[in-house]
Motif scaffolding. Structure first.
Motif, PDB file in Angstrom:
ATOM      1  N   ALA A  61     -38.456 100.491  13.824  1.00 46.14           N
ATOM      2  CA  ALA A  61     -39.799 100.299  13.253  1.00 46.14           C
ATOM      3  C   ALA A  61     -40.364 101.643  12.799  1.00 46.14           C
ATOM      4  CB  ALA A  61     -40.717  99.643  14.281  1.00 46.14           C
ATOM      5  N   GLY A  62     -40.173 102.664  13.644  1.00 42.46           N
ATOM      6  CA  GLY A  62     -40.658 104.006  13.292  1.00 42.46           C
ATOM      7  C   GLY A  62     -39.955 104.543  12.058  1.00 42.46           C
ATOM      8  N   LYS A  63     -38.649 104.392  12.040  1.00 41.78           N
ATOM      9  CA  LYS A  63     -37.847 104.911  10.927  1.00 41.78           C
ATOM     10  C   LYS A  63     -38.293 104.326   9.593  1.00 41.78           C
ATOM     11  CE  LYS A  63     -33.053 104.536   9.248  1.00 41.78           C
ATOM     12  NZ  LYS A  63     -31.701 104.102   9.619  1.00 41.78           N
ATOM     13  N   TYR A  64     -38.605 103.044   9.577  1.00 43.21           N
ATOM     14  CA  TYR A  64     -38.967 102.372   8.323  1.00 43.21           C
ATOM     15  C   TYR A  64     -40.477 102.286   8.117  1.00 43.21           C
ATOM     16  CZ  TYR A  64     -34.091 101.139   7.677  1.00 43.21           C
ATOM     17  OH  TYR A  64     -32.743 101.203   7.481  1.00 43.21           O
ATOM     18  N   GLY A  65     -41.249 102.830   9.054  1.00 42.32           N
ATOM     19  CA  GLY A  65     -42.702 102.785   8.913  1.00 42.32           C
ATOM     20  C   GLY A  65     -43.236 101.370   8.870  1.00 42.32           C
ATOM     21  N   LEU A  66     -42.729 100.536   9.759  1.00 41.64           N
ATOM     22  CA  LEU A  66     -43.101  99.118   9.737  1.00 41.64           C
ATOM     23  C   LEU A  66     -43.661  98.681  11.089  1.00 41.64           C
ATOM     24  CD1 LEU A  66     -39.888  97.710   8.027  1.00 41.64           C
ATOM     25  CD2 LEU A  66     -42.189  97.582   7.037  1.00 41.64           C
ATOM     26  N   ASP A 102     -36.604  75.326   3.800  1.00 45.90           N
ATOM     27  CA  ASP A 102     -37.143  75.290   5.149  1.00 45.90           C
ATOM     28  C   ASP A 102     -38.121  76.452   5.343  1.00 45.90           C
ATOM     29  OD1 ASP A 102     -35.607  77.569   5.679  1.00 45.90           O
ATOM     30  OD2 ASP A 102     -34.054  76.474   6.765  1.00 45.90           O
ATOM     31  N   MET A 103     -38.377  76.863   6.597  1.00 42.51           N
ATOM     32  CA  MET A 103     -39.442  77.826   6.841  1.00 42.51           C
ATOM     33  C   MET A 103     -38.992  79.291   6.847  1.00 42.51           C
ATOM     34  SD  MET A 103     -41.674  75.572   9.570  1.00 42.51           S
ATOM     35  CE  MET A 103     -42.691  76.947  10.099  1.00 42.51           C
ATOM     36  N   ALA A 104     -37.777  79.562   6.423  1.00 37.86           N
ATOM     37  CA  ALA A 104     -37.301  80.951   6.409  1.00 37.86           C
ATOM     38  C   ALA A 104     -37.848  81.703   5.199  1.00 37.86           C
ATOM     39  CB  ALA A 104     -35.779  80.973   6.383  1.00 37.86           C
ATOM     40  N   SER A 105     -38.144  82.975   5.389  1.00 44.74           N
ATOM     41  CA  SER A 105     -38.535  83.828   4.264  1.00 44.74           C
ATOM     42  C   SER A 105     -37.286  84.343   3.566  1.00 44.74           C
ATOM     43  CB  SER A 105     -39.316  85.051   4.763  1.00 44.74           C
ATOM     44  OG  SER A 105     -40.377  84.650   5.575  1.00 44.74           O
ATOM     45  N   PHE A 106     -37.442  84.649   2.267  1.00 45.27           N
ATOM     46  CA  PHE A 106     -36.413  85.395   1.543  1.00 45.27           C
ATOM     47  C   PHE A 106     -35.089  84.691   1.419  1.00 45.27           C
ATOM     48  CE2 PHE A 106     -38.714  89.412   2.685  1.00 45.27           C
ATOM     49  CZ  PHE A 106     -39.105  89.661   1.394  1.00 45.27           C
ATOM     50  N   CYS A 107     -35.067  83.365   1.530  1.00 46.98           N
ATOM     51  CA  CYS A 107     -33.797  82.681   1.380  1.00 46.98           C
ATOM     52  C   CYS A 107     -33.818  81.915   0.068  1.00 46.98           C
ATOM     53  CB  CYS A 107     -33.571  81.712   2.534  1.00 46.98           C
ATOM     54  SG  CYS A 107     -33.284  82.555   4.080  1.00 46.98           S
ATOM     55  N   ALA A 142     -45.470  91.043   1.432  1.00 48.80           N
ATOM     56  CA  ALA A 142     -44.420  90.652   0.490  1.00 48.80           C
ATOM     57  C   ALA A 142     -44.719  91.110  -0.929  1.00 48.80           C
ATOM     58  CB  ALA A 142     -44.226  89.133   0.525  1.00 48.80           C
ATOM     59  N   ALA A 143     -45.993  91.417  -1.202  1.00 48.67           N
ATOM     60  CA  ALA A 143     -46.370  91.858  -2.557  1.00 48.67           C
ATOM     61  C   ALA A 143     -46.021  93.325  -2.790  1.00 48.67           C
ATOM     62  CB  ALA A 143     -47.867  91.623  -2.769  1.00 48.67           C
ATOM     63  N   ASP A 144     -45.671  94.006  -1.726  1.00 48.23           N
ATOM     64  CA  ASP A 144     -45.316  95.433  -1.848  1.00 48.23           C
ATOM     65  C   ASP A 144     -43.791  95.542  -1.839  1.00 48.23           C
ATOM     66  OD1 ASP A 144     -44.550  98.043  -1.282  1.00 48.23           O
ATOM     67  OD2 ASP A 144     -46.240  98.421   0.059  1.00 48.23           O
ATOM     68  N   PRO A 145     -43.197  95.743  -3.030  1.00 51.88           N
ATOM     69  CA  PRO A 145     -41.719  95.693  -3.121  1.00 51.88           C
ATOM     70  C   PRO A 145     -41.046  96.702  -2.206  1.00 51.88           C
ATOM     71  CG  PRO A 145     -42.736  95.911  -5.308  1.00 51.88           C
ATOM     72  CD  PRO A 145     -43.827  96.081  -4.308  1.00 51.88           C
ATOM     73  N   ASP A 146     -41.644  97.860  -2.059  1.00 54.56           N
ATOM     74  CA  ASP A 146     -41.002  98.863  -1.215  1.00 54.56           C
ATOM     75  C   ASP A 146     -41.058  98.442   0.249  1.00 54.56           C
ATOM     76  OD1 ASP A 146     -39.759 101.564  -0.950  1.00 54.56           O
ATOM     77  OD2 ASP A 146     -41.498 101.792   0.387  1.00 54.56           O
ATOM     78  N   GLU A 147     -42.199  97.888   0.651  1.00 55.00           N
ATOM     79  CA  GLU A 147     -42.306  97.443   2.037  1.00 55.00           C
ATOM     80  C   GLU A 147     -41.338  96.280   2.287  1.00 55.00           C
ATOM     81  OE1 GLU A 147     -46.125  97.912   4.323  1.00 55.00           O
ATOM     82  OE2 GLU A 147     -45.982  95.722   4.385  1.00 55.00           O
ATOM     83  N   ALA A 148     -41.221  95.377   1.297  1.00 59.22           N
ATOM     84  CA  ALA A 148     -40.301  94.249   1.434  1.00 59.22           C
ATOM     85  C   ALA A 148     -38.860  94.747   1.574  1.00 59.22           C
ATOM     86  CB  ALA A 148     -40.434  93.310   0.242  1.00 59.22           C
ATOM     87  N   ARG A 149     -38.509  95.761   0.786  1.00 63.20           N
ATOM     88  CA  ARG A 149     -37.161  96.320   0.883  1.00 63.20           C
ATOM     89  C   ARG A 149     -36.926  96.920   2.273  1.00 63.20           C
ATOM     90  NH1 ARG A 149     -35.625 101.155   1.159  1.00 63.20           N
ATOM     91  NH2 ARG A 149     -37.609 102.035   0.445  1.00 63.20           N
ATOM     92  N   ARG A 150     -37.918  97.678   2.742  1.00 64.47           N
ATOM     93  CA  ARG A 150     -37.788  98.273   4.075  1.00 64.47           C
ATOM     94  C   ARG A 150     -37.698  97.181   5.149  1.00 64.47           C
ATOM     95  NH1 ARG A 150     -42.653 101.131   4.946  1.00 64.47           N
ATOM     96  NH2 ARG A 150     -43.426 100.669   2.865  1.00 64.47           N
ATOM     97  N   ALA A 151     -38.451  96.106   4.950  1.00 65.59           N
ATOM     98  CA  ALA A 151     -38.397  94.990   5.911  1.00 65.59           C
ATOM     99  C   ALA A 151     -36.971  94.450   6.014  1.00 65.59           C
ATOM    100  CB  ALA A 151     -39.360  93.885   5.487  1.00 65.59           C
ATOM    101  N   ARG A 152     -36.346  94.227   4.873  1.00 68.95           N
ATOM    102  CA  ARG A 152     -34.986  93.674   4.886  1.00 68.95           C
ATOM    103  C   ARG A 152     -33.997  94.650   5.494  1.00 68.95           C
ATOM    104  NH1 ARG A 152     -34.166  89.550   0.033  1.00 68.95           N
ATOM    105  NH2 ARG A 152     -32.577  88.968   1.547  1.00 68.95           N
ATOM    106  N   GLU A 153     -34.174  95.922   5.166  1.00 70.12           N
ATOM    107  CA  GLU A 153     -33.237  96.914   5.726  1.00 70.12           C
ATOM    108  C   GLU A 153     -33.382  97.012   7.243  1.00 70.12           C
ATOM    109  OE1 GLU A 153     -33.460 100.628   3.593  1.00 70.12           O
ATOM    110  OE2 GLU A 153     -32.999  99.620   1.681  1.00 70.12           O
ATOM    111  N   SER A 154     -34.631  96.975   7.708  1.00 67.38           N
ATOM    112  CA  SER A 154     -34.839  97.080   9.155  1.00 67.38           C
ATOM    113  C   SER A 154     -34.278  95.830   9.853  1.00 67.38           C
ATOM    114  CB  SER A 154     -36.325  97.237   9.473  1.00 67.38           C
ATOM    115  OG  SER A 154     -37.038  96.037   9.182  1.00 67.38           O
TER     116      SER A 154
END
Lengths: 457, 457
Positions: B359-364, B32-37, B385-397
């Motif tokens: 958002a501030g804490k994760y720089g997102l 379906d339309m969800a990311s990261f599943c 999504a091509a930036d692994p560190d940003e993707a990780r921070r996205a999931r954590e946030s």
């Protein structure tokens, strides 16, 4: 297991005043307000005041394999709160605190023993409205309302109790505490167990706390009365009103028998020549305009007289007449069996015709008052319980009305529940797969079968 | 069990064109339309047209112990329709008949593949209204809406899909057909299994037919836009509006990030200096009067600008801006994770403050649009999504936002469902007793675990 051992075990977690053992007292907890429903003799009545005490009761019952029958105010009409032999009657009436009312979140958090009218008045003070208004609202409890998914006059606009239950705390059969649902406006995390408990008649768990949704308090409603020369014409008016997109705050029907019974009881001065009296109300910003539109539809359907109330006092008088209906019908011959068949509103006329036919066939007086806007009728069989033949005919006619309701695509119970009164009929309505899955759900939540045994199935 | 044997068995009860086996085709049904599943590779996709064909699929799946993943339009946002490896994807999109619309009973009877917008338009022609309006309403199906108990903009006044499902026909895991609920306005015969299926994400059975409640068609709504110098002030306005007893037909919030994203995408000319834009609408008889009252409350809460729309065209433009929010936020950095946290509306300000902190804490960049009147927010994490560190921070946030929602008395999902995206979080929200009872319900309806495995739990 001896009764005294049961009482000792209960007293280990309950104060003495919460455990009633005198048979002269406990017998008064044996049954609710339904006629003809068998009731057993309780071993003991407990009146807990805390969740922990309810958990203690259920742990004890599980340990000793003792049936538990939860009760509110025992105003039910299907025997759903009737005692089983040697059971613990678990009365929730002492858990009657309103814990919280929040006008921004529009919720109330309550214990199950809160009386409906007490909640209604408390939320009114905050400018809020708790719509469900079963006719026993001055006595019945929220826990009982949840147990039966109770309705009332308001449902045509506001729906039944089920629509107002957002979350529950439930003590399970083994004493564990389950929290379901939410206190937010929306929420879809997991299966909707909240609604599974609503209407389950205490057969799946003991509700000890509820989060209820509230509405803003509407303006006071204004009522119109319309007289018809036939029940069919009144039902036609109901269909025109609903097809016309109107949203009445109530839309009630009283047949000739009911109108006369109310006059006999209370000298209300209702029109005795009418075959059917329709009451419509609006709590909108301009109720007079809405009543005028609905009055015109009633006339188009053949109303012989349309009388809008001038003010809320006159409106209240008309509602009072409607609220007296069941008492008035009871006075006709001393005893009544109150049915609760709900059909698609397009079939309301067919149902009323059929009830008249059935009354003729059995030589009985059957008055009908109905939440007509919902297609929810209360055909009320009036009979003399001392006359065995009349009593037999009453029960047969009662069953025939349910059969007719099912035949018309309806249900055997719109708002009163199944209890012991209709449990044979439940199987018929659900069909074999439905019955099997419902029994499986019961088995899942109550593997020992100790929760309100003998009800529903 | 070989794939070819499975296909042969399916073809014994389905026409050839209803069984898709080409991997190039079936792969397009994987998610379906969800990311990261995570999504598996289906063995086969079936597109039945009848209840009997669905029963054949489920009987075959039970016999061969093959997982079945039901799908509508795959517009879901939680991975709830993602394929499992070697599963049968059961697409209900070909069962798309509107069987009946009845303006007196105010119901529609539909198959699950009917598109929400198609139903909406069909009932409009009868002067009726089917309120649930998820933002994918032009594509999503009623079956999918039922599976997720979908919401939308209308919910603050009209509630979610669940409120509109009166009865269901459901094919069980073993192929038996279960009918639940009713087609009457009221009904309390037995446990409410209907609501158990609503929001169950296809994990308890396959909905093949639904009886839906309809409302009279309301007047077209008129919208007001109010600008605020802080999100907190906008949330304060929301609380004042709801406490004031108003019944807006929508009450939506877009934060600064969302407003700017919408302008960037579609040059809508929204006020870029605002910190939060609130949209309120009324579909009442006199919407201008209601908007004036609500506008005054916005000013009392510190609105810097209050602009009521002059007409429905202007109103539609404002709603279009709101509806573009998620697409606009997706354009910010190419990928989004859309959260769906719902809190009591009294805690909405706290949630928005917290999201800004996170958002501030994760720089997102995290934009928030919200069904503010319901406390239902969609904090949307924008990332590359091509930036692994940003993707990780996205999931954590994303996780941190859910934790905050629970801490504020809310839920991890107001309307999108759990799917695979939030299944670890479901356990946290339900607690051990809740989780155990939910798993037991799953086990009861799906003892072999073949229905949409790996979702919810």
């Amino acid at each position: 297991m001896s009764r005294s051992h049961l009482i000792d075990r209960l007293l280990a977690g309950l104060p003495a005043e919460a455990v009633l053992t005198d048979p002269d007292v406990t017998v008064s907890y044996a049954h609710d307000m339904a006629s003809f429903c068998p009731a057993g003799t309780p071993a003991v009545v407990v009146l807990p005041r805390t969740v922990e005490q309810v958990q203690h009761v259920m742990r004890t019952a599980t340990e000793l394999r003792v049936p538990v029958v939860p009760q509110g105010a025992r105003t039910g009409l299907s025997g759903g709160a009737n005692a089983a032999d040697d059971c613990v009657v678990l009365s929730l009436t002492k858990m009657d605190r309103i814990i919280e009312i929040d006008p921004v979140d529009r919720i109330a958090v309550v214990e199950p023993g809160v009386v409906n009218a007490a909640l209604t008045r408390a939320v009114n003070e905050h400018g809020l409205h708790y719509p469900p208004d079963p006719s026993s609202w001055e006595m019945c409890t929220i826990g009982g309302n949840i147990g039966t998914a109770a309705g009332g006059l308001c449902c045509v606009k506001y729906g039944v109790t089920a629509e107002y239950v957002l979350g529950l705390d439930v003590v399970l059969a083994d004493g564990r505490l389950l929290s379901t649902g939410r206190r937010t406006a929306k929420g879809v995390a997991g299966y909707d167990l909240t609604r599974l408990f609503v209407g389950s008649e205490g057969s799946l768990g003991i509700v000890v706390r509820a989060v209820l949704a509230l509405k803003p308090r509407p303006p006071r409603q204004l009522v119109l009365a319309a007289e018809f020369a036939s029940a069919g014409a009144a039902c036609d008016a109901v269909c025109r009103i609903m097809a016309g997109g109107h949203a009445p705050s109530l839309l009630e029907l009283m047949d000739r028998t009911t109108v006369r019974a109310v006059n006999d009881l209370a000298h209300m001065g209702l029109p005795e020549s009418t075959e059917a009296l329709l009451l419509a109300a609006f709590d909108t910003p301009d109720p007079a305009a809405d009543l005028a539109a609905v009055g015109a539809l009633c006339e188009a359907a053949g109303a012989t007289q349309v009388v809008p109330a001038d003010d809320t006092a006159e409106s209240e008088l008309l509602l009072q007449a409607r609220r007296l209906s069941l008492n008035a019908l009871e006075a006709v011959k001393g005893t009544t069996m109150i049915d609760d068949v709900c059909v698609p509103r397009t079939r309301l006329g067919d149902l009323l015709d059929g009830v008249e036919r059935i009354a003729g066939k059995y030589g009985l007086t059957i008055g009908v008052c109905a939440h007509a806007g919902d297609g929810n009728t209360h055909p009320t069989v009036c009979f003399d319980a001392a006359d065995p033949d009349e009593a037999r005919r009453a029960r047969e006619s009662f069953d025939e009305i349910m059969a007719l309701g099912l035949e018309l695509g309806g249900t055997i119970t719109g708002e009163h529940g199944v209890g012991v009164l209709k449990k044979e009929w439940l199987a018929r309505e659900l069909g074999p797969v439905g019955l099997e899955m419902q029994r499986a759900v019961k088995q899942l939540f109550d593997p020992l079968g100790i929760l309100n045994p003998g009800k529903l199935f």
